[in-house]
Each structure stands twice: as C-alpha cells, then as structure tokens.
Design a protein around this motif. Structure first.
Motif, PDB file in Angstrom:
ATOM      1  N   TYR B  34     -10.340   3.614 -17.732  1.00  0.00           N
ATOM      2  CA  TYR B  34     -11.151   4.123 -16.650  1.00  0.00           C
ATOM      3  C   TYR B  34     -10.594   5.466 -16.439  1.00  0.00           C
ATOM      4  O   TYR B  34     -11.081   6.660 -16.559  1.00  0.00           O
ATOM      5  CB  TYR B  34     -11.124   3.136 -15.459  1.00  0.00           C
ATOM      6  CG  TYR B  34     -11.776   3.776 -14.071  1.00  0.00           C
ATOM      7  CD1 TYR B  34     -13.250   3.819 -13.996  1.00  0.00           C
ATOM      8  CD2 TYR B  34     -11.088   4.574 -13.303  1.00  0.00           C
ATOM      9  CE1 TYR B  34     -13.802   4.316 -12.898  1.00  0.00           C
ATOM     10  CE2 TYR B  34     -11.626   5.206 -12.065  1.00  0.00           C
ATOM     11  CZ  TYR B  34     -12.983   5.071 -11.908  1.00  0.00           C
ATOM     12  OH  TYR B  34     -13.670   5.588 -10.649  1.00  0.00           O
ATOM     13  N   ASN B 211     -20.680   6.739 -25.284  1.00  0.00           N
ATOM     14  CA  ASN B 211     -20.091   6.287 -23.871  1.00  0.00           C
ATOM     15  C   ASN B 211     -20.823   6.096 -22.751  1.00  0.00           C
ATOM     16  O   ASN B 211     -20.292   5.680 -21.802  1.00  0.00           O
ATOM     17  CB  ASN B 211     -19.015   7.551 -23.610  1.00  0.00           C
ATOM     18  CG  ASN B 211     -18.285   7.909 -24.710  1.00  0.00           C
ATOM     19  OD1 ASN B 211     -17.552   7.163 -25.174  1.00  0.00           O
ATOM     20  ND2 ASN B 211     -18.216   9.461 -24.856  1.00  0.00           N
ATOM     21  N   GLU B 213     -22.844   3.394 -22.036  1.00  0.00           N
ATOM     22  CA  GLU B 213     -22.987   1.971 -21.520  1.00  0.00           C
ATOM     23  C   GLU B 213     -21.587   1.690 -20.530  1.00  0.00           C
ATOM     24  O   GLU B 213     -21.911   1.386 -19.353  1.00  0.00           O
ATOM     25  CB  GLU B 213     -22.810   1.081 -22.677  1.00  0.00           C
ATOM     26  CG  GLU B 213     -23.441  -0.297 -22.141  1.00  0.00           C
ATOM     27  CD  GLU B 213     -23.622  -1.128 -23.166  1.00  0.00           C
ATOM     28  OE1 GLU B 213     -23.950  -2.618 -23.121  1.00  0.00           O
ATOM     29  OE2 GLU B 213     -23.580  -0.916 -24.302  1.00  0.00           O
ATOM     30  N   GLN B 214     -20.399   2.013 -21.049  1.00  0.00           N
ATOM     31  CA  GLN B 214     -19.344   1.867 -20.398  1.00  0.00           C
ATOM     32  C   GLN B 214     -19.265   2.591 -19.065  1.00  0.00           C
ATOM     33  O   GLN B 214     -18.895   2.195 -17.886  1.00  0.00           O
ATOM     34  CB  GLN B 214     -17.790   1.720 -21.276  1.00  0.00           C
ATOM     35  CG  GLN B 214     -16.733   2.087 -20.577  1.00  0.00           C
ATOM     36  CD  GLN B 214     -16.496   0.327 -19.956  1.00  0.00           C
ATOM     37  OE1 GLN B 214     -16.172  -0.521 -20.635  1.00  0.00           O
ATOM     38  NE2 GLN B 214     -16.599   0.239 -18.525  1.00  0.00           N
ATOM     39  N   SER B 215     -19.465   4.037 -19.137  1.00  0.00           N
ATOM     40  CA  SER B 215     -19.454   4.948 -17.993  1.00  0.00           C
ATOM     41  C   SER B 215     -20.425   4.296 -16.976  1.00  0.00           C
ATOM     42  O   SER B 215     -20.109   4.520 -15.817  1.00  0.00           O
ATOM     43  CB  SER B 215     -19.878   6.247 -18.395  1.00  0.00           C
ATOM     44  OG  SER B 215     -18.667   6.848 -19.361  1.00  0.00           O
ATOM     45  N   TRP B 218     -18.891   1.414 -15.019  1.00  0.00           N
ATOM     46  CA  TRP B 218     -17.728   2.048 -14.179  1.00  0.00           C
ATOM     47  C   TRP B 218     -18.306   3.045 -12.974  1.00  0.00           C
ATOM     48  O   TRP B 218     -17.366   3.431 -12.292  1.00  0.00           O
ATOM     49  CB  TRP B 218     -16.685   2.729 -15.267  1.00  0.00           C
ATOM     50  CG  TRP B 218     -15.523   2.253 -15.849  1.00  0.00           C
ATOM     51  CD1 TRP B 218     -15.286   0.888 -15.507  1.00  0.00           C
ATOM     52  CD2 TRP B 218     -14.995   2.304 -17.034  1.00  0.00           C
ATOM     53  NE1 TRP B 218     -14.516   0.162 -16.465  1.00  0.00           N
ATOM     54  CE2 TRP B 218     -14.127   1.085 -17.352  1.00  0.00           C
ATOM     55  CE3 TRP B 218     -15.162   3.573 -17.569  1.00  0.00           C
ATOM     56  CZ2 TRP B 218     -13.395   1.219 -18.204  1.00  0.00           C
ATOM     57  CZ3 TRP B 218     -14.205   3.654 -18.844  1.00  0.00           C
ATOM     58  CH2 TRP B 218     -13.116   2.515 -19.182  1.00  0.00           C
TER      59      TRP B 218
END
Lengths: 236, 312, 236, 312
Positions: B34, B211, B213-215, B218
């Motif tokens: 993160y 990036n 999906e993860q972003s 978060w």
C-alpha cells in the motif's frame, strides 16, 4: 499631464520589464519555494505595471501607440506590446539577462530597496491613482526586499561558491545602481544588508548608459510582443 | 519484529479503516505494498504538476495581453504549489523530495504523458486548461475521498484550484472564438491536437489496466479508467458545442500511448532535460542554504529573519 | 503546381530553419575556423532556401501570405517572415536548439548526408528550377557533409569528453532521423562514417512528431520575424 | 649575444629599410620596442575584428529580409576572417592566438572602443557599416603601406573587404530612407548615436596621443589622429546629405572616451563575457582536436581527410 504620463511610464516599464525577467525563472528556480516566490514578485510587479501604464495612458493618450482601426487592444496592452524598444522608459538594470540565482537576488534587493524608498514618498503624491499604486506597492516591495535580503545573507554565509557568485552578481548589479537615482534611505538599507552579510560594497565603475537601452531589451520585446503583434485585431 | 499473527491483525484493522471510509494517517500501520503504491501514485502526480509547468510556462513570455500574462503566470505558479503539497504528502510516507526528484530525472518514476505533447500556440494555453485540467479534475475529484489522509486533503485543495484553472482556460478559448478568423482556426487546431491525448490521460482501457483492482480495494482508486473517460466525454461535449469547436472522434491509438509513456513522445527528453537543468543549476543554492542553516537544517525560507525589522 | 510548391516549401523551410540555427553559432564557435565554416554552411542553406521559397511562390502564389496592400515585401520574405509557425513545413530535426558543438556536428552530418542523396536525384527533376537548385546544392552539401564527417571522426577519437558529447549528441539527432525519410544511399554513407569513427549506431526510439513542430520553432520565429513584422510596409 | 656595436648597426639597417619604404619581414632583425608596439597594435586590431562581430551579429537572427540576412551573416563572417589574418600576422611576431585571446579576455589587451556601444536597431547595422567601417577604412588605408610586411599585406585585403561592407551599410540606409517614416526616424536616431563614437575611433587629439611620434618614425603610423578624423568628416558630410540625415556636431566628450576605454562603456563587460563564454565553451573541442592530431599537431581543418572519397 504629459509629465505625469512620462513618470508613470518610467515606473511602469521598470516593473513590466523586471517582471518579465523574473517570470523567466518559472520552472527553473533552485527549488519549488523559490519558484513560487519569484513568480509572486513577478506578479506583484506586473500588477504595478498594469496600473501605471493605464494611468499613463489616461493622463496623456498621446503616449499610446496608434493601432489599426477597430483594434480591440486596451491602452495598457498597446503600451506593452506595440511600443518599440526605443520608446520604453525603463532603466537598463531591469533588462539585463537574469544571470544566476545570486545575481537575481542582488538585482531584486537593489531594485526593491530603491523602489520601496521611492514609493513610500509617492504614497503622498497629489495624483490619487499614483499615490494609491504606491501605497499598495509599499507592502509588496517590502516583501520583495526582505525575500532578497534574506537570501543575500544566506548566500553570503553559505558556501565558498555561493559567496563568490553573490559577490560577482552584486558587482554586475552595482555597476547599474546609479540608474535608480540617489537615495539616502535606500543607501542606508543596502549598507545595512551588506554589513549584516559581511559583504563589502563593490568597487565598480558605473556603466555609462545615458538613458539608452542595452541590446537585451530588443530581444526581450521580440519575444514578449510576438503573439500580440501577429494578431493586432485579436481578442484575448 | 512483527509476528505473522500481529501482522494479520494489523492488516484487518487497516482494511476496516478503509472499508468504513476513514482515512489512513502517516503514523498508522499500513501494508508495504500500500505504501509503495501510494508513493508511486502520489509522486507521479507531483511530478506531473512540476513537469506540467513547462508547456504552458513556455508561453508566459509571449502572453498577448498583460491580463493573460498575469493569469498564466499565476496558474503555472499554482502548479508549483500543487507539486509542493504532493511532495509533502510523499514525505509523510518517508520519501524525500530530493529522492523523488532524482527518480524523476533518472526516468525511474513517470509523470502524466500528456505533458510530452508540445504547446504550440497561445490557444494551447486555453485548451490545456479546458481539456487537460478538465480531465485531471475528473480523475482527481474521486481522489479527494482517497484512503490516505494527506493525499486526500491535498487533492481537495488542488481540485478547487484546478476547477478555477479549467474555467480560465475555457474563458480564454471563448474569448478567442469571438476574435478573428485566425484565432478561431487556432482554437480548433489546438483542440484537434489535444483531444485524444486528453482522453488517454485516464489510462489504458480497463481490460489492460494492471493496477486497478488492488487500488480500488485499497480505496486509492474509486472508479475505473473507462468510467472516468466516459464521464469526461459526456461533460465536455456540450462545452465544445457552446464554444463552437468540433471534437475529433474518440478512437484512441494505444500504441501511441505506450510509445509516449515509454519515452518516445515529442517532448519526453526535452521535459526531463529542462527539469534536470533547473535542478542541477540550483544545486549550489540548495547547498548554500543547507550550509547556512548548519545543524539547525531549517532552510532560510522558514526563518523569520528580517533585514530591517520593518517587515509588514 | 500545388504539389511542386508544397515540395519546394518543405525543402526550403528545412534549409531556412537550419540556416538560422547555424547562424546562432556566429561569434560563439570553438575557434575562428569553425565560426567561419559554420557561417559558410548557414549561407549555403540560406541561398538554397531563397531559391526554393521563390520557386514555391511562383509555382503556387496561394501559398504566400497576404500582406497589407502596398507592402513591398517580396514573396520569399513574405513566406519567411509572415507565415505562422504552423504553416512551416520543415522537419523538427532542424528546429531543435543547437546543443553543443558535437550535437551540431551530428545534425549537420545527418542532415547534409540525407539532403545530398536527395539532391543528387533531384538534379534530374523535370522542373528546371528545382533541378538547378539541386545541382548547385550537391556541391555545397558535399562540403557540409565532409566538414561534419571530419569533425565527427575527430571528436570520436579526441578525448573522453569529446567522445561522450559526440555520442550524446548523435543519440539526440538519431531520434529524429526518421523525419528525413528512408534512404539507402544516406544509410550507407552514415554507416561508413560511424564505422570510420568507431561509433555504434545509437539505440534510440524515434521521437513521435506526426508532421508537427516542436515548441522551439515558435520561439525561433518570434525572434526571426520580429523586425519584419514590426514594419510590414518597410523597405530593406 | 649581440654587442652594442652590432646592435647599432642592425638598428641603422632596420631604420634604413623603413626610410626607403621597404617592408620589415618576420625574420628580419627588429628592435624589441618595435616588436612590442606592433604586437600590441596588431593584436588590438585583431581583437577589434572579433569583438566587432557581436553588435552586428546580434541582429543576424532578426534581419528583416532573407537578402539582408545573407549580407549580414557574410559580413560578420568576414570579420572573423579579418581576425584570423591579423592573428596570423601576430603569430609571425612570436605570439600565439591562444595567448592573445587570453590577454583579451583578461582585459590586458584592448579592442576598439566603438564596439562597447550597443547595436539597438536594424538601422545600426547600416550605420556601423557606413560610419564605423568608414572610419576604420580611413584609419587603415595608410596602414596598407605600414612597415611590417605581414601586417601591411593583411591590411590590403581587409581594406578591400571593408570598403565593400561600407557600401553595403550605406546602401541599407539609403533603402531604409526610401521606406516608411518610422524607418527614416530609425536611421536618424541611429546616426545620432553613432556619430560621435565613430569620430572617437581615431583616438585622442594629437596633443594627448602618447604613441604617435614613435609610431610615425617606425612607419607603423603615417598620419596623426586629428588629420585622419578631419579627413573622415570631410568625406562623410556629403554622404550624409545624399542620404538625407543630419550629422550631430563634432564636439567630442573625451571624458566619456576614457571612461569607455577603461571599461565603463555600456557593453564592455558584455562583450568580454560573450567572448570568454565562447572561448571556454569551445575548450573541449580544441582539446579534442589537439588530442586527435597527436604528435602531428595539425588540426583536422588542415587535413584533407575525406570521409567518402567523393569530395568535389
């Protein structure tokens, strides 16, 4: 009225030309804080220039260059963008290329100190517009002078290189100082800054300029006026 | 050293903060990935502000009226200010401005590819305000609610100023459209050049966006690239009509996008060389300031030293 | 005729813009011999530009910008001084700032090699004016290429610094080489020069320019056109 | 070592050569003072050509027609050529171009003070040709018969080219006078600025001229400053009338002259800084050429190395 116009032109051109030089630092300063500070000073001077050129045009419309009929260019822009370099009334000091950051600091210090002393007196000028410009300018110029003064002391006491550059820059500026006139108040302030920084007054011969310009102004105006002159009927 | 159990607990707390739309603050625990993602994103954003000073900045000296000169100089100055807030936000994540600048100059970190296109006429100053700042706002408004506190707060201030810049850009174009035929042609030509690069500012199509999906999980990103792009097109079409310009079609050449991202755009080298020159030329000044400050390490800017004691 | 005009404009603008850049070296070259040589190249290219712009104007008068009635400006000058940057047809390679002497050497080498190969073919062009310009240009461009080629070899084999600068300059120029088109003859000559100097072909990505210009052209024209545009009815 | 008797004999032979208007050649014996005076004078002349490139050179980029651009570039190029001949003449006296350039840059040798005045309009290009080159020719024509061979021969070639430049300058002014009112005003304003500095090019009044007497005895100088000045005024007055401009009066301010000579002119610092910058920037190139030439020490310019073997 012609005298007032001529005086406002001289003061306005000084501000306009130095503002242009300072704006050349934009995106090129040693760090972001200085980039922002130099842009602030440039913006203040540009503001002074606009008010002074407008006052000159109102006091004596004959100073404004004639434009093609139907041109929508306001007087302040006619003066800034459609006058030849030979009609500019600024001192050569403000048209010299920037040099390095030290030279810029020295020029702002000397220029703002002199102009501040002058504006403090002009705040009592009988012309209401000029006195108002001066009163507003006092606050701005105090900031300019103190910004430059702080950096003057820092560069004097920083590294060997910064001191060498500062002294060289000061010598170049000092050779043009007489163009700003004799002013005991400014002398006192500058002497105090130099003493604080431990820098000796440069021993330089004043450059002969005889009220003329340097070769740098023509080049600056070639750039500054290019778009406006390519579109004399343009609306912006 | 944190044990695996502790770490799972911390991670759960972290995700819970995000899920209830609270902010993560610099002193809070956060996963390394993160932190790394944030540093990359915020730095890229900061670099974009700083590099973005150049295309418009090159017109300050040629602004065709004193009013426009003041507006443009103030705008470019605001971009420096935005860069400053954003570098400060990355400093809270433990990376200094000097390190980030070195990464920008060496090409290890990127900036928005839009600034690798040249500004070729004064109309471009207006178009950059209208389309480029407009696209930036579409991208950034959601980021005001991003999970990392300092970034979200910087974005609130930045978005406010960007809207102002967008209106100023649009107003310049409106004024030029009321001017001469040549000026109208300049505006249309400028819009022709900037439209597609502006649409590419939202990044590659969702299917190719690595990036996203993860972003989104978060809370760093809240909408997909294609969603934001569609929203921007929708917003802009009626503005173009009111202005009296024709927008090109929306067919994007993603090969060009990747070429420019990878360094082959018209101005990549120029932009980095300009920044490097300024940074290198300023080294002696930064060194002098550090030497003057001595052990104190505060820079002169921060000091309230006054030469004459008469500061207002 | 429109096609011929457009072709002559492109060739003429390349020459005009590179000539201007080379003339910026005047009084700034590494030594007097190079000052004189660079001025020679600039003068040759200026001569080519004048003939080509005049040919373009004669072939298709509609390419010439309209000037105020009664303006005495000849077509070659109307094209050079009263066209906006967006109407210039030159390749971006020639408008880039000079960089150092090594970069200038690389640009002249690549440009002259390509133009020479082209002019050798154009000497047989059906248009008598264009073919004459090309035939004359062949001799000039051979000198330009050989001047640059000799310095290329010298800088490659001189000092570490000169080699480093040469390679950096070559990389910058090479990224724009595609703008000059594909030319087997030029490829061969350049490969030979690089081999002679022991310099590897740079591994650089071609810069995307899409037939547009860089930000440098506008600035160059602001300077170049300033006096002419300030006096649209002037006689010079 | 030469004995006093030998020396007197050599000196007598030297003076006899001069008195019968023959040339002294580099390998001939000459008094040290003669050599020193010549080096100073020829170097000053060479420096004047090189520094003189700057005021006009700054207008090459702004020449208002392609024809004028070509004329001006060729003229400034000729000045570089003149510098080259003259530096070669000093080399025959045992002083290299590098040494002389260092003396120029460090201020130990002078150049003509006229070039410390700025060129402020395109009319100045014409005025410099007409008045400055005109005054130079008046000074230099007698030097074609000067006693030192290489200097005299260089002057013959230079004077020929200078006359051509003078005619071109006058022709530019003539053309401008047939143009607009603004152009005519530019010409007059330019003449107003250059007239007195041009008159000062002949040096101080005879009464104050320190070196005249010895230089005349050596055949280095053949007329006094005031004689040449008067001749120039006489020549120029009818040209001014034909042109339609008014010449200012001939009252000269010798304090200004000495101020400018001593470094206080409008452009002294700028001219030297420009020359120093070019010289310093070129150092790595000169070093590379020397390294490449190796023991041979010939510079690449001189070589007939051809890349492709197709040189015409």
């Amino acid at each position: 009225a012609a005298e007032l116009a001529s005086y406002c032109l001289a003061l306005g051109d000084d501000a306009l030309v130095l503002s242009h030089r300072l704006s050349e630092w934009c995106s090129r300063a040693p760090d972001l804080e200085e980039d922002i500070a130099l842009a602030n000073i440039a913006l203040d001077l540009l503001g002074q220039a606009r008010l002074l050129l407008a006052r000159a045009a109102a006091a004596d419309p004959s100073v404004v260059p004639t434009l093609p009929e139907g041109s929508p260019v306001p007087p302040e822009d006619a003066l800034a963008f459609f006058r030849d370099d030979r009609a500019f009334r600024n001192v050569p000091l403000v048209e010299l290329p920037n040099g390095d950051f030290a030279e810029t600091v020295c020029r702002v210090l000397v220029f703002a100190t002199h102009r501040l002393a002058l504006f403090e007196r002009l705040a009592a000028h009988p012309d209401a517009v000029l006195s108002a410009v001066a009163a507003k300018g006092v606050k701005e110029l105090t900031y300019h002078r103190d910004f430059a003064g702080r950096w003057f002391v820092v560069l004097a006491g920083g590294t060997e290189e910064s001191r060498r550059r500062l002294e060289a820059g000061l010598a170049r500026v000092w050779a043009h100082r007489h163009e700003l006139g004799v002013d005991a108040e400014a002398d006192g302030v500058l002497a105090h800054v130099l003493a604080t920084a431990g820098v000796a007054e440069p021993d330089v011969r004043p450059v002969v300029t005889d009220g003329g310009h340097t070769e740098h102004l023509g080049r600056m105006l070639a750039e500054m006026q290019s778009v406006a002159r390519a579109h004399p009927r343009g609306l912006w | 050293m944190t044990s695996a159990v502790d770490e799972a607990q911390l991670e759960a707390g972290f995700q819970a903060t995000i899920d209830r739309k609270d902010r993560i603050e610099p002193r809070d625990w956060m996963p390394d990935a993160y932190r790394r993602t944030l540093v990359r994103q915020v730095a890229q954003h900061a670099h974009s502000e700083i590099i973005g000073m150049q295309p418009e900045g090159s017109w300050i000296g040629r602004a065709p009226s004193l009013r426009r000169k003041a507006i443009l100089l103030a705008k470019v100055q605001d971009e420096a200010g935005h860069g400053l807030y954003l570098y400060s936000a990355t400093e809270t994540l433990g990376v200094s401005r000097d390190e980030l600048t070195e990464m920008l100059i060496s090409g290890r970190q990127k900036y928005s590819s839009i600034f690798n296109y040249p500004a070729l006429s004064y109309a471009d100053v207006g178009t950059i305000g209208w389309l480029v700042d407009g696209a930036a706002i579409c991208n950034q408004v959601p980021l005001c609610r991003t999970s990392f506190g300092p970034y979200g707060r910087a974005m609130i201030r930045i978005c406010k100023e960007e809207s102002f810049h967008q209106r100023q850009g649009y107003e310049l174009l409106m004024t030029m459209m009321r001017g001469t035929d040549e000026q109208r042609a300049m505006v249309q030509e400028s819009v022709n050049r900037f439209w597609k690069p502006a649409l590419m500012m939202f990044g590659p199509p969702d299917a190719e966006s690595a990036n996203t999906e993860q972003s989104m999980a978060w809370g760093i990103k809240t909408h997909t690239n294609d969603e934001l792009r569609a929203r921007f097109i929708e917003m802009t079409a009626p503005q173009a009509e009111a202005l009296g310009v024709t927008l090109p079609d929306n067919e994007l050449d993603w090969d060009e996008f990747w070429t420019v991202v990878k360094g082959g755009g018209p101005c990549n080298e120029q932009r980095i060389a300009h920044r490097k020159q300024a940074w290198d030329d300023g080294a002696w000044v930064r060194e002098a300031a550090a030497a003057f400050a001595g052990l104190d390490t505060s820079s002169p800017r921060g000091s309230d030293y006054s030469i004459t004691g008469r500061q207002s």
